[in-house]
Design a protein around this motif. Structure first.
Motif, PDB file in Angstrom:
ATOM      1  N   TYR A  71       0.835  -1.200   0.000  1.00 15.15           N
ATOM      2  CA  TYR A  71       0.000   0.000   0.000  1.00 15.15           C
ATOM      3  C   TYR A  71       0.875   1.258   0.000  1.00 15.15           C
ATOM      4  O   TYR A  71       0.665   2.186  -0.782  1.00 15.15           O
ATOM      5  N   ILE A  73       1.074   4.214  -2.975  1.00 14.11           N
ATOM      6  CA  ILE A  73       0.798   5.651  -2.814  1.00 14.11           C
ATOM      7  C   ILE A  73       2.040   6.518  -3.011  1.00 14.11           C
ATOM      8  O   ILE A  73       1.919   7.722  -3.205  1.00 14.11           O
ATOM      9  N   LEU A  87      -6.292   7.483  -0.649  1.00 10.14           N
ATOM     10  CA  LEU A  87      -6.355   7.238  -2.095  1.00 10.14           C
ATOM     11  C   LEU A  87      -7.023   8.376  -2.876  1.00 10.14           C
ATOM     12  O   LEU A  87      -7.582   8.165  -3.944  1.00 10.14           O
ATOM     13  N   PRO A 120      -8.870   8.477  -7.637  1.00 10.58           N
ATOM     14  CA  PRO A 120      -7.646   7.959  -8.262  1.00 10.58           C
ATOM     15  C   PRO A 120      -7.805   7.588  -9.733  1.00 10.58           C
ATOM     16  O   PRO A 120      -6.820   7.362 -10.416  1.00 10.58           O
TER      17      PRO A 120
END
Length: 196
Positions: free
Chosen positions: A19, A23, A64, A95
């Motif tokens: 994760y 990002i 996100l 996103p």
């Protein structure tokens, strides 16, 4: 039992690392691969607007939400008359802004903006011809859908030009609320853009 607990903790740690990688790495890839010259050419082909900009930077928040920052964007008509100039534009979106054609804008902020509102001798606004002429296929999209948000601007100058007059108004801060932005965009006739 502790064996399964350790396995679960390792699995969770791997997910968190993946994760964190997403990002931090995905926005860097999009930022470094953004080709300013190509984008300027595409905007010209899609709209006949002469476009210059310094840079586009992408970020991804932990929730996100995509953050896109544009520096020194200038748009001129094909006859070199000014249309729009902004030193700083920042918007937050879903996103899908990275790869899709559905742009759900969550917030938008601009700073040091000059907008030229030009009325032609026949009484029509010069910008009225752009939406219908816009061709999204230049960007590899059959169509684009946009959900606008509130628009906040710091230091806005609007010039009103007709064949016989010139006026300008300056605003230290100006907010156009989502409903106003939506109504304005829906009043224009876009050929390849759907306003939600």
């Amino acid at each position: 039992m502790s064996k399964y607990k350790n396995t679960l903790m390792i699995f969770i740690a791997l997910i968190l690392f993946a994760y964190a990688g997403i990002i931090s790495i995905v926005p860097k890839v999009f930022t470094s691969s953004f080709n300013v010259d190509k984008f300027e050419e595409q905007v010209y082909e899609a709209t006949s607007l002469l476009t210059t900009l310094d840079s586009v930077q992408y970020k991804l928040k932990p929730n996100l939400t995509a953050v896109v920052t544009v520096k020194n964007l200038s748009l001129k008509y094909i006859d070199y008359q000014p249309l729009f100039d902004a030193k700083h534009i920042e918007f937050e979106a879903s996103p899908t802004v990275f790869f899709g054609s559905d742009f759900n804008i969550k917030s938008m902020y601009m700073k040091n903006v000059v907008y030229a509102d030009q009325i032609l001798p026949n009484g029509q606004n010069k910008i009225a011809f752009l939406p219908e002429a816009f061709n999204s296929e230049v960007f590899g999209k059959k169509s684009i859908s946009v959900s606008p948000s509130d628009l906040k601007i710091k230091n806005l100058k609007v010039t009103y030009v007709t064949p016989r007059t010139y006026k300008e108004r300056n605003y230290r801060e100006k907010t156009f609320y989502k409903d106003e932005v939506n109504d304005f965009l829906k009043s224009l006739v876009f050929s390849h853009v759907k306003i939600k």
